[in-house]
Design a protein around this motif. Sequence first.
Motif, mmCIF file in Angstrom:
data_model
loop_
_atom_site.group_PDB
_atom_site.id
_atom_site.type_symbol
_atom_site.label_atom_id
_atom_site.label_comp_id
_atom_site.label_asym_id
_atom_site.label_seq_id
_atom_site.Cartn_x
_atom_site.Cartn_y
_atom_site.Cartn_z
ATOM 1 N N VAL A 50 -2.844 44.083 25.255
ATOM 2 C CA VAL A 50 -3.178 43.163 26.349
ATOM 3 C C VAL A 50 -2.044 43.149 27.378
ATOM 4 C CG1 VAL A 50 -3.602 40.755 26.957
ATOM 5 C CG2 VAL A 50 -4.640 41.715 24.898
ATOM 6 N N GLY A 51 -0.808 43.107 26.883
ATOM 7 C CA GLY A 51 0.354 43.097 27.763
ATOM 8 C C GLY A 51 0.421 44.328 28.640
ATOM 9 N N PHE A 52 0.120 45.492 28.052
ATOM 10 C CA PHE A 52 0.157 46.716 28.849
ATOM 11 C C PHE A 52 -0.929 46.706 29.917
ATOM 12 C CE2 PHE A 52 -1.185 51.102 29.699
ATOM 13 C CZ PHE A 52 0.012 51.600 30.199
ATOM 14 N N GLY A 53 -2.113 46.205 29.552
ATOM 15 C CA GLY A 53 -3.184 46.105 30.540
ATOM 16 C C GLY A 53 -2.801 45.186 31.690
ATOM 17 N N ALA A 54 -2.158 44.056 31.365
ATOM 18 C CA ALA A 54 -1.724 43.107 32.393
ATOM 19 C C ALA A 54 -0.647 43.708 33.283
ATOM 20 C CB ALA A 54 -1.219 41.826 31.732
ATOM 21 N N ILE A 55 0.273 44.446 32.685
ATOM 22 C CA ILE A 55 1.345 45.079 33.457
ATOM 23 C C ILE A 55 0.776 46.146 34.391
ATOM 24 C CG2 ILE A 55 3.260 46.724 33.215
ATOM 25 C CD1 ILE A 55 4.231 44.986 30.874
ATOM 26 N N ALA A 56 -0.232 46.875 33.910
ATOM 27 C CA ALA A 56 -0.873 47.889 34.754
ATOM 28 C C ALA A 56 -1.500 47.231 35.991
ATOM 29 C CB ALA A 56 -1.933 48.651 33.957
ATOM 30 N N VAL A 57 -2.140 46.085 35.791
ATOM 31 C CA VAL A 57 -2.743 45.357 36.915
ATOM 32 C C VAL A 57 -1.661 44.849 37.858
ATOM 33 C CG1 VAL A 57 -4.058 43.298 37.562
ATOM 34 C CG2 VAL A 57 -4.804 44.696 35.620
ATOM 35 N N ALA A 58 -0.582 44.265 37.280
ATOM 36 C CA ALA A 58 0.513 43.736 38.104
ATOM 37 C C ALA A 58 1.162 44.833 38.937
ATOM 38 C CB ALA A 58 1.560 43.067 37.210
ATOM 39 N N THR A 59 1.358 45.991 38.340
ATOM 40 C CA THR A 59 1.963 47.112 39.060
ATOM 41 C C THR A 59 1.043 47.614 40.171
ATOM 42 O OG1 THR A 59 3.117 47.779 37.020
ATOM 43 C CG2 THR A 59 2.980 49.409 38.793
ATOM 44 N N ALA A 60 -0.254 47.641 39.876
ATOM 45 C CA ALA A 60 -1.222 48.121 40.865
ATOM 46 C C ALA A 60 -1.229 47.246 42.118
ATOM 47 C CB ALA A 60 -2.612 48.171 40.247
ATOM 48 N N PHE A 61 -1.043 45.937 41.931
ATOM 49 C CA PHE A 61 -1.078 45.010 43.070
ATOM 50 C C PHE A 61 0.330 44.598 43.521
ATOM 51 C CE2 PHE A 61 -5.290 44.476 41.167
ATOM 52 C CZ PHE A 61 -6.093 44.603 42.288
ATOM 53 N N ASN A 62 1.336 45.281 42.964
ATOM 54 C CA ASN A 62 2.726 45.033 43.354
ATOM 55 C C ASN A 62 3.163 43.590 43.072
ATOM 56 O OD1 ASN A 62 5.188 46.037 44.305
ATOM 57 N ND2 ASN A 62 4.802 45.335 46.391
ATOM 58 N N TRP A 63 2.709 43.041 41.937
ATOM 59 C CA TRP A 63 3.125 41.721 41.505
ATOM 60 C C TRP A 63 4.309 41.854 40.543
ATOM 61 C CZ3 TRP A 63 -2.579 40.342 39.948
ATOM 62 C CH2 TRP A 63 -3.334 40.121 41.117
ATOM 63 N N ALA A 64 5.006 40.759 40.280
ATOM 64 C CA ALA A 64 6.118 40.773 39.320
ATOM 65 C C ALA A 64 5.543 40.970 37.915
ATOM 66 C CB ALA A 64 6.894 39.460 39.392
ATOM 67 N N PRO A 65 5.862 42.086 37.263
ATOM 68 C CA PRO A 65 5.214 42.421 35.980
ATOM 69 C C PRO A 65 5.393 41.368 34.887
ATOM 70 C CG PRO A 65 6.382 44.314 36.861
ATOM 71 C CD PRO A 65 6.779 43.144 37.706
ATOM 72 N N MET A 66 6.627 40.962 34.628
ATOM 73 C CA MET A 66 6.890 40.035 33.526
ATOM 74 C C MET A 66 6.277 38.663 33.795
ATOM 75 S SD MET A 66 8.990 41.565 31.212
ATOM 76 C CE MET A 66 10.264 40.508 30.553
ATOM 77 N N GLU A 67 6.455 38.165 35.016
ATOM 78 C CA GLU A 67 5.965 36.830 35.365
ATOM 79 C C GLU A 67 4.442 36.756 35.314
ATOM 80 O OE1 GLU A 67 8.282 38.478 36.803
ATOM 81 O OE2 GLU A 67 10.046 37.211 37.089
ATOM 82 N N PHE A 68 3.768 37.859 35.617
ATOM 83 C CA PHE A 68 2.315 37.894 35.550
ATOM 84 C C PHE A 68 1.820 38.098 34.120
ATOM 85 C CE2 PHE A 68 -1.605 40.475 35.522
ATOM 86 C CZ PHE A 68 -2.470 39.585 36.146
ATOM 87 N N THR A 69 2.518 38.948 33.368
ATOM 88 C CA THR A 69 2.044 39.356 32.048
ATOM 89 C C THR A 69 2.191 38.257 30.997
ATOM 90 O OG1 THR A 69 2.623 41.649 32.557
ATOM 91 C CG2 THR A 69 2.304 41.100 30.240
ATOM 92 N N ILE A 70 3.283 37.502 31.038
ATOM 93 C CA ILE A 70 3.523 36.494 29.993
ATOM 94 C C ILE A 70 2.381 35.479 29.901
ATOM 95 C CG2 ILE A 70 5.000 34.529 29.358
ATOM 96 C CD1 ILE A 70 7.404 36.242 30.165
ATOM 97 N N PRO A 71 1.957 34.833 31.002
ATOM 98 C CA PRO A 71 0.832 33.888 30.871
ATOM 99 C C PRO A 71 -0.471 34.558 30.451
ATOM 100 C CG PRO A 71 1.452 34.170 33.185
ATOM 101 C CD PRO A 71 2.522 34.798 32.363
ATOM 102 N N VAL A 72 -0.699 35.796 30.901
ATOM 103 C CA VAL A 72 -1.919 36.510 30.508
ATOM 104 C C VAL A 72 -1.940 36.738 29.000
ATOM 105 C CG1 VAL A 72 -3.158 38.712 30.662
ATOM 106 C CG2 VAL A 72 -2.264 37.628 32.735
#
Length: 287
Positions: A50-72
């Motif tokens: 799940v974390g890798f999927g969230a990081i892939a989305v965050a990277t695609a939209f240029n969001w902060a990876p860790m800050e987006f992935t932890i709540p997801v």
Amino acid sequence: MIETLHIMFSYSFILRALIVGVLVSLCASLLGVSLVLKRYSMIGDGLSHVGFGAIAVATAFNWAPMEFTIPVVIIAAFLLLRLSENSSIKGDSAIAIISTGALAFGILVASMTTGMNTDINSYLFGSILAMTLNDVLLSVVLSAVVIVLFVLFYNKIFAVTFDETFSNATGIRANVYNMLIAILTAITIVLGMRMMGALLISSLIIFPALTSMRVCKHFKTVVIVSAVISIICFLLGLIISYFFSTPTGATVVVINIGIFILFSILGKLRSVSYTHLRAHETELHLV
């Protein structure tokens, strides 16, 4: 040898990896004992996907990876427990549904935008070179939170781990502390993905706990020995990976496997010795 180690730890990226690695190893080992005993050990693997999927989305939209992935990942942990407890979809099936779904969605979004670039792959396989100072600061703060909460609620976690029914009967809300364990695990998984990689981070949760259980029988002893084993394996893996230019995550896992085999042998020898001793005592008693 000492001079080489001195040179090794003079590099800032090695020091960053050392700090984060020790903290994540400690957090993973503390939580791993409860997860293994409750047969939730695969939740780490599921949450890492799940974390890798969230990081892939965050990277695609240029969001902060860790800050987006932890709540997801925390939300995914909550859904996993709810599915396992209140639905016809149980255990590993719930993990498979959520983890593969999130992973597929993340890869699909990434492939349609930035593609599977080097930054995303560093989260998949792990890379100590990719860790930034912000990653370290966030990891230190959240690792401290995980450790403090585990220590504060140690007795409740112990009770819930061994007997949820009795815990509920004595006023301990088992579902609340199960959720606490899942949330702390989610945080630990995300913190370790940068260095260990999504494919290997769950090994930090499983191996130290299983290894310590080969020779230790009391919960507190298992937790302490698991923590020591986890930190030692990480340090050895980090040093060996530097000397032989091997991937840090994979090296740490191989060291964990070696220690597990060693402790399994020691556990068997201890069991055989104890059996012979009891047999000898019985013979003396009969005489």
